[in-house]
Design a protein around this motif. Structure first.
Motif, PDB file in Angstrom:
ATOM      1  N   VAL A   1       0.908  -1.158   0.103  1.00  0.00           N
ATOM      2  CA  VAL A   1      -0.099   0.029  -0.177  1.00  0.00           C
ATOM      3  C   VAL A   1       0.945   1.360   0.142  1.00  0.00           C
ATOM      4  CG1 VAL A   1      -1.695  -1.178   1.098  1.00  0.00           C
ATOM      5  CG2 VAL A   1      -0.293   0.303   2.550  1.00  0.00           C
ATOM      6  N   GLU A   2       0.377   2.504  -0.566  1.00  0.00           N
ATOM      7  CA  GLU A   2       1.111   3.461  -0.512  1.00  0.00           C
ATOM      8  C   GLU A   2       1.731   4.077   0.839  1.00  0.00           C
ATOM      9  OE1 GLU A   2       0.019   7.950  -1.877  1.00  0.00           O
ATOM     10  OE2 GLU A   2       0.079   6.586  -3.521  1.00  0.00           O
ATOM     11  N   GLY A   3       2.882   4.396   0.720  1.00  0.00           N
ATOM     12  CA  GLY A   3       3.692   4.691   1.994  1.00  0.00           C
ATOM     13  C   GLY A   3       4.718   3.519   2.404  1.00  0.00           C
ATOM     14  N   GLU A   4       4.608   2.384   1.912  1.00  0.00           N
ATOM     15  CA  GLU A   4       5.451   1.252   2.300  1.00  0.00           C
ATOM     16  C   GLU A   4       6.569   1.243   1.419  1.00  0.00           C
ATOM     17  OE1 GLU A   4       3.122  -2.393   4.056  1.00  0.00           O
ATOM     18  OE2 GLU A   4       2.590  -2.158   2.182  1.00  0.00           O
ATOM     19  N   SER A   5       7.766   0.958   1.704  1.00  0.00           N
ATOM     20  CA  SER A   5       9.196   1.060   0.967  1.00  0.00           C
ATOM     21  C   SER A   5       9.399  -0.420   0.414  1.00  0.00           C
ATOM     22  CB  SER A   5      10.191   1.670   1.932  1.00  0.00           C
ATOM     23  OG  SER A   5       9.792   2.817   2.413  1.00  0.00           O
ATOM     24  N   VAL A   6       9.808  -0.393  -0.686  1.00  0.00           N
ATOM     25  CA  VAL A   6       9.942  -1.603  -1.382  1.00  0.00           C
ATOM     26  C   VAL A   6      11.498  -1.518  -2.214  1.00  0.00           C
ATOM     27  CG1 VAL A   6       9.484  -2.994  -3.229  1.00  0.00           C
ATOM     28  CG2 VAL A   6       7.548  -2.010  -2.118  1.00  0.00           C
ATOM     29  N   ARG A   7      12.227  -2.698  -2.132  1.00  0.00           N
ATOM     30  CA  ARG A   7      13.631  -2.870  -2.889  1.00  0.00           C
ATOM     31  C   ARG A   7      13.530  -4.173  -3.789  1.00  0.00           C
ATOM     32  NH1 ARG A   7      18.350  -0.602  -0.426  1.00  0.00           N
ATOM     33  NH2 ARG A   7      17.681  -0.958   1.800  1.00  0.00           N
ATOM     34  N   ALA A   8      14.261  -3.667  -4.950  1.00  0.00           N
ATOM     35  CA  ALA A   8      14.220  -4.978  -5.952  1.00  0.00           C
ATOM     36  C   ALA A   8      15.649  -5.294  -5.642  1.00  0.00           C
ATOM     37  CB  ALA A   8      14.022  -4.187  -7.102  1.00  0.00           C
ATOM     38  N   PHE A   9      15.853  -7.026  -5.967  1.00  0.00           N
ATOM     39  CA  PHE A   9      16.951  -7.541  -6.086  1.00  0.00           C
ATOM     40  C   PHE A   9      17.051  -8.516  -7.352  1.00  0.00           C
ATOM     41  CE2 PHE A   9      15.947  -6.848  -1.633  1.00  0.00           C
ATOM     42  CZ  PHE A   9      17.009  -6.786  -0.900  1.00  0.00           C
ATOM     43  N   VAL A  10      18.048  -8.503  -7.838  1.00  0.00           N
ATOM     44  CA  VAL A  10      18.341  -9.126  -8.975  1.00  0.00           C
ATOM     45  C   VAL A  10      19.728 -10.116  -8.822  1.00  0.00           C
ATOM     46  CG1 VAL A  10      18.961  -9.574 -11.453  1.00  0.00           C
ATOM     47  CG2 VAL A  10      17.107  -7.754 -10.464  1.00  0.00           C
ATOM     48  N   GLU A  11      19.550 -11.522  -9.009  1.00  0.00           N
ATOM     49  CA  GLU A  11      21.009 -12.256  -8.737  1.00  0.00           C
ATOM     50  C   GLU A  11      21.934 -11.769  -9.900  1.00  0.00           C
ATOM     51  OE1 GLU A  11      21.352 -17.124  -8.700  1.00  0.00           O
ATOM     52  OE2 GLU A  11      20.233 -16.353 -10.320  1.00  0.00           O
ATOM     53  N   LEU A  12      23.114 -11.595  -9.436  1.00  0.00           N
ATOM     54  CA  LEU A  12      24.341 -11.175 -10.137  1.00  0.00           C
ATOM     55  C   LEU A  12      24.693 -12.447 -11.111  1.00  0.00           C
ATOM     56  CD1 LEU A  12      25.821  -8.667 -10.969  1.00  0.00           C
ATOM     57  CD2 LEU A  12      27.351  -9.344  -9.440  1.00  0.00           C
ATOM     58  N   ALA A  13      24.251 -12.493 -12.279  1.00  0.00           N
ATOM     59  CA  ALA A  13      24.361 -13.654 -12.923  1.00  0.00           C
ATOM     60  C   ALA A  13      25.812 -13.712 -13.664  1.00  0.00           C
ATOM     61  CB  ALA A  13      23.396 -13.664 -14.208  1.00  0.00           C
ATOM     62  N   THR A  14      26.463 -14.858 -13.757  1.00  0.00           N
ATOM     63  CA  THR A  14      27.848 -14.907 -14.203  1.00  0.00           C
ATOM     64  C   THR A  14      27.908 -14.393 -15.454  1.00  0.00           C
ATOM     65  OG1 THR A  14      27.204 -17.284 -15.045  1.00  0.00           O
ATOM     66  CG2 THR A  14      28.497 -17.157 -12.610  1.00  0.00           C
ATOM     67  N   PRO A  15      29.029 -13.928 -16.010  1.00  0.00           N
ATOM     68  CA  PRO A  15      29.057 -13.586 -17.317  1.00  0.00           C
ATOM     69  C   PRO A  15      28.820 -14.222 -18.447  1.00  0.00           C
ATOM     70  CG  PRO A  15      31.224 -13.069 -16.204  1.00  0.00           C
ATOM     71  CD  PRO A  15      30.224 -14.041 -15.265  1.00  0.00           C
ATOM     72  N   GLY A  16      27.757 -13.750 -19.328  1.00  0.00           N
ATOM     73  CA  GLY A  16      27.269 -14.596 -20.443  1.00  0.00           C
ATOM     74  C   GLY A  16      25.863 -15.346 -20.026  1.00  0.00           C
ATOM     75  N   ALA A  17      25.735 -15.212 -18.915  1.00  0.00           N
ATOM     76  CA  ALA A  17      24.341 -15.810 -18.331  1.00  0.00           C
ATOM     77  C   ALA A  17      23.163 -15.155 -19.022  1.00  0.00           C
ATOM     78  CB  ALA A  17      24.221 -15.844 -17.079  1.00  0.00           C
ATOM     79  N   ARG A  18      22.040 -15.652 -19.262  1.00  0.00           N
ATOM     80  CA  ARG A  18      20.879 -15.323 -20.001  1.00  0.00           C
ATOM     81  C   ARG A  18      19.830 -15.197 -18.994  1.00  0.00           C
ATOM     82  NH1 ARG A  18      22.211 -14.556 -25.256  1.00  0.00           N
ATOM     83  NH2 ARG A  18      20.313 -14.302 -25.802  1.00  0.00           N
TER      84      ARG A  18
END
Length: 307
Positions: free
Chosen positions: A83-100
Motif C-alpha cells: 500500500v502507498e507509504g510502504e517501502s520496497v527494494r528490488a533484488f536481482v541475482e548477479l548472473a555469471t558473465p554470459g548468463a541469459r
C-alpha cells in the motif's frame, strides 16, 4: 581466488505511488479503491503489481544493456500487496558473465516478500517462472464466475492500440504516460525524449506495457460473470522485437491459455500478443493471471453448490 558465494544487485528503497484509486471496470470500483479493499478484508487499496517492475529495470539494464529492452522477459508471481507509504527494494541475482537468466525478487523494508520473478534475455529464454507455474496448475474443480470460459478461447476481435504521451488510458488506467512519469520510481529520459534513446524514439516503460496491453481488454469480451472484483496474481512481460514506442500503433490478440482456482479465487490466464499495426510482426507478449475473488461475487457458494 574463486568463491561460490552468490552475489546480488539491489536498488534503493522506494515508495511506489498508488494511481488506481479511481479505477473502474464493469461499472464498479476495483480492489485498488480503499473502501472496496477493506470490504474484501484487505488493509487498503493495494498498489498495482506491475508498478514494482520499474524498480528492476536499472538492475536488468546493468546486466544486459540495451538488449534487455529489445528481448527481455520479466516473469513475476505476486506474493504480498503493497500500500502507498510502504517501502520496497528490488533484488536481482548477479548472473555469471554470459548468463541469459537471473532470479529476481522484491521485498518490503521489513523483509516481507512482495514478488518473486525470473528475468531472462531472448530469444531462448528457457522456462520462465510463470511457465513453470502454468505447468503445475491443477484443473479447477468447479467454476462459477468463469464457467463460460474455456482454454483456447480467443478475444472477440483484433484490438488496435497505442499510447501517446498525454493520452488518458481509460477507466482501467485513469492516467496518462506523462502523469505516470511524474510519479514513476525510476524515470529515464528514454521514456520521454526520443533523441536520447538508442532507438531514436521514446520507449514505453516496462510497467506501462501492462497498461498498453490492458487498455483495450473490454474488446476481448471474455464472458466473465459480473459484478466481480479481481486482481493480478501473476504477470509476465516479454519483449520479442522491442522496445515498444510511444505514439506507435499496435494490434493486440488475446487467448485464454489456462483456468485454475484456489480457496479464494477463480483465475483465467490470458496471453496477449502485441503485433505491429499490420498484425504480422510479433513485438511483445503479456501473460496475465486474472484472479477473481470468490467472496466478491454475490451468492457464490449457493451457485457453486447448486446442481
Amino acid at each position: 581466488m574463486h568463491f561460490d558465494t552468490p552475489l546480488f544487485l539491489c536498488g534503493p528503497l522506494r515508495q511506489p505511488r498508488q494511481m488506481l484509486a479511481d479505477q473502474e471496470y464493469s461499472g464498479h470500483t476495483s480492489i485498488h479503491d480503499d473502501a472496496m479493499a477493506e470490504k474484501l478484508g484487505f488493509r487498503a487499496g493495494p498498489i498495482e503489481g506491475p508498478t514494482h517492475f520499474s524498480q528492476f529495470v536499472p538492475l536488468l539494464a546493468h546486466l544486459w544493456g540495451d538488449a534487455w529492452f529489445e528481448r527481455g522477459c520479466f516473469s513475476a508471481h505476486f506474493q504480498n500487496m503493497v500500500v502507498e507509504g510502504e517501502s520496497v527494494r528490488a533484488f536481482v541475482e548477479l548472473a555469471t558473465p554470459g548468463a541469459r537468466r537471473a532470479r529476481a525478487w522484491a521485498e518490503k523494508a521489513d523483509g516481507t516478500p512482495v514478488l518473486e520473478a525470473s528475468a531472462s534475455i531472448g530469444p531462448d529464454h528457457g522456462t520462465s517462472l510463470l511457465e513453470q507455474r502454468l505447468a503445475q496448475l491443477r484443473p479447477p474443480e468447479k467454476l462459477v464466475i468463469l464457467s463460460d470460459l474455456h482454454v483456447g478461447m480467443t478475444g472477440a476481435q483484433d484490438e488496435p492500440v497505442r499510447m501517446d504521451a498525454n493520452q488518458h488510458m481509460g477507466k482501467l488506467y485513469p492516467f496518462s504516460l506523462n502523469q505516470k512519469l511524474a510519479r514513476i520510481t525510476e524515470n529515464s529520459p528514454w521514456y520521454s525524449d526520443g533523441t536520447s534513446s538508442p532507438w531514436g524514439r521514446a520507449i514505453i516503460p516496462l510497467e506501462m506495457i501492462s497498461v498498453l496491453a490492458g487498455y483495450t481488454t473490454p474488446l476481448a469480451q471474455f464472458p466473465v460473470k459480473q459484478p466481480v472484483v479481481g486482481l493480478f496474481a501473476d504477470q509476465e512481460l516479454r519483449m520479442v522485437d522491442g522496445p515498444l514506442f510511444v505514439g506507435e500503433d499496435y494490434l493486440i490478440r488475446r487467448e485464454v491459455v489456462a483456468l485454475s482456482e484456489s480457496k479464494r479465487t477463480e483465475s483465467y490466464w490470458v496471453r496477449s500478443r502485441i503485433y505491429d499495426k499490420s498484425g504480422e510482426r510479433l513485438k511483445a507478449e503479456m501473460l496475465l493471471n486474472h484472479a477473481t475473488l470468490k467472496q466478491s461475487f454475490a451468492d457464490y457458494e449457493t451457485l457453486r453448490n447448486a446442481g
